[in-house]
Write a protein that holds these residues in place. Structure first.
Motif, PDB file in Angstrom:
ATOM      1  N   GLY A   1       0.813  -1.166   0.044  1.00 40.78           N
ATOM      2  CA  GLY A   1      -0.067   0.050   0.175  1.00 40.78           C
ATOM      3  C   GLY A   1       0.893   1.360  -0.033  1.00 40.78           C
ATOM      4  N   GLU A   2       2.107   1.347  -0.116  1.00 43.32           N
ATOM      5  CA  GLU A   2       3.118   2.280   0.045  1.00 43.32           C
ATOM      6  C   GLU A   2       3.454   2.505  -1.473  1.00 43.32           C
ATOM      7  OE1 GLU A   2       4.029   4.032   2.553  1.00 43.32           O
ATOM      8  OE2 GLU A   2       2.887   2.552   3.989  1.00 43.32           O
ATOM      9  N   THR A   3       3.863   3.979  -1.863  1.00 44.98           N
ATOM     10  CA  THR A   3       4.187   4.254  -3.002  1.00 44.98           C
ATOM     11  C   THR A   3       5.494   3.749  -3.402  1.00 44.98           C
ATOM     12  OG1 THR A   3       3.309   6.520  -2.416  1.00 44.98           O
ATOM     13  CG2 THR A   3       4.777   6.356  -4.520  1.00 44.98           C
ATOM     14  N   SER A   4       5.725   3.207  -4.489  1.00 45.01           N
ATOM     15  CA  SER A   4       6.822   2.368  -4.857  1.00 45.01           C
ATOM     16  C   SER A   4       7.818   3.133  -5.476  1.00 45.01           C
ATOM     17  CB  SER A   4       6.518   1.430  -6.045  1.00 45.01           C
ATOM     18  OG  SER A   4       5.950   1.946  -7.171  1.00 45.01           O
ATOM     19  N   ARG A   5       9.181   2.638  -5.374  1.00 44.90           N
ATOM     20  CA  ARG A   5      10.192   3.491  -6.250  1.00 44.90           C
ATOM     21  C   ARG A   5      10.678   2.913  -7.286  1.00 44.90           C
ATOM     22  NH1 ARG A   5      14.929   0.547  -4.949  1.00 44.90           N
ATOM     23  NH2 ARG A   5      14.486  -1.242  -3.578  1.00 44.90           N
TER      24      ARG A   5
END
Length: 214
Positions: free
Chosen positions: A74-78
């Motif tokens: 659910g986190e923003t990917s890099r």
């Protein structure tokens, strides 16, 4: 209390102004806030395979324009370029390509195994842009069609009102003709009645004169 300023040793040159005789912390250009100093050209020669080429830099800038998707956590990917692969080794097709990975650190046990090619997201972004363009074009065509229909309806209303006026004018002309004809007929009837009365009066006069002569 002010800190005592010491003199730098021989051979020390300030990196800000390239002038010896003072420390970099007390450089006059730093105090005046001069930030327009030129950067010295680097003598570094790019090494193929280690240093990024201008094409790599341009590709990285292009990939950075892609909105990063959410990973499984659910986190923003890099965004990262694959330099080595544990599974495929040197023969891996992912080498040299950009992928979106989980943004958590490697030593984090909660890091997920999210890995999505940046080209896939780029194609999605292009598809969304194409859909928006097509939708905008469709909306423009629909608005143009509505304007055309409205114009046709207005034109039909104007023609209908003009025809109605023409019919009313023609009806008024017929009424005038009928009234004039009725007036002429009544006047002729009155003339005929007057002539009949004159004739009767003349006949009565002639009969009375005949009686007198007898």
């Amino acid at each position: 209390t002010k800190r005592k300023e010491s003199t730098p040793p021989d051979g020390y040159v300030c990196r800000l102004c390239s002038v010896p005789g003072h420390w970099i912390q007390v450089c006059p250009t730093k105090k005046t806030g001069d930030k327009k100093r030129k950067r010295k050209p680097s003598d570094h020669v790019p090494v193929p395979g280690k240093d990024p080429s201008p094409e790599d830099v341009a590709e990285a800038q292009k990939m950075q324009e892609i909105p990063p998707p959410k990973c499984f956590c659910g986190e923003t990917s890099r965004l990262n370029k694959v330099k080595r692969s544990k599974a495929g080794g040197d023969n891996s097709r992912a080498l040299g390509k950009y992928f979106f990975f989980c943004s958590k650190k490697r030593d984090d046990e909660t890091q997920c195994r999210f890995a999505r090619p940046a080209d896939l997201e780029l194609n999605k972004m292009k598809a969304r842009a194409g859909n928006k363009a097509a939708q905008k074009k469709t909306e423009q065509e629909e608005s143009a069609q509505k304007k055309k229909e409205t114009k046709q309806i207005k034109k039909a209303k104007v023609e209908q009102s003009e025809k109605k006026k023409q019919v009313e004018v023609a009806a008024e002309g017929d009424d005038d003709d009928s009234s004039s004809s009725s007036g002429s007929s009544s006047s002729s009837d009155e003339e005929s009645e007057g002539e009949a009365k004159k004739k009767d009066s003349s006949d009565s006069d002639s009969s009375s004169s005949d009686d007198d002569e007898e």
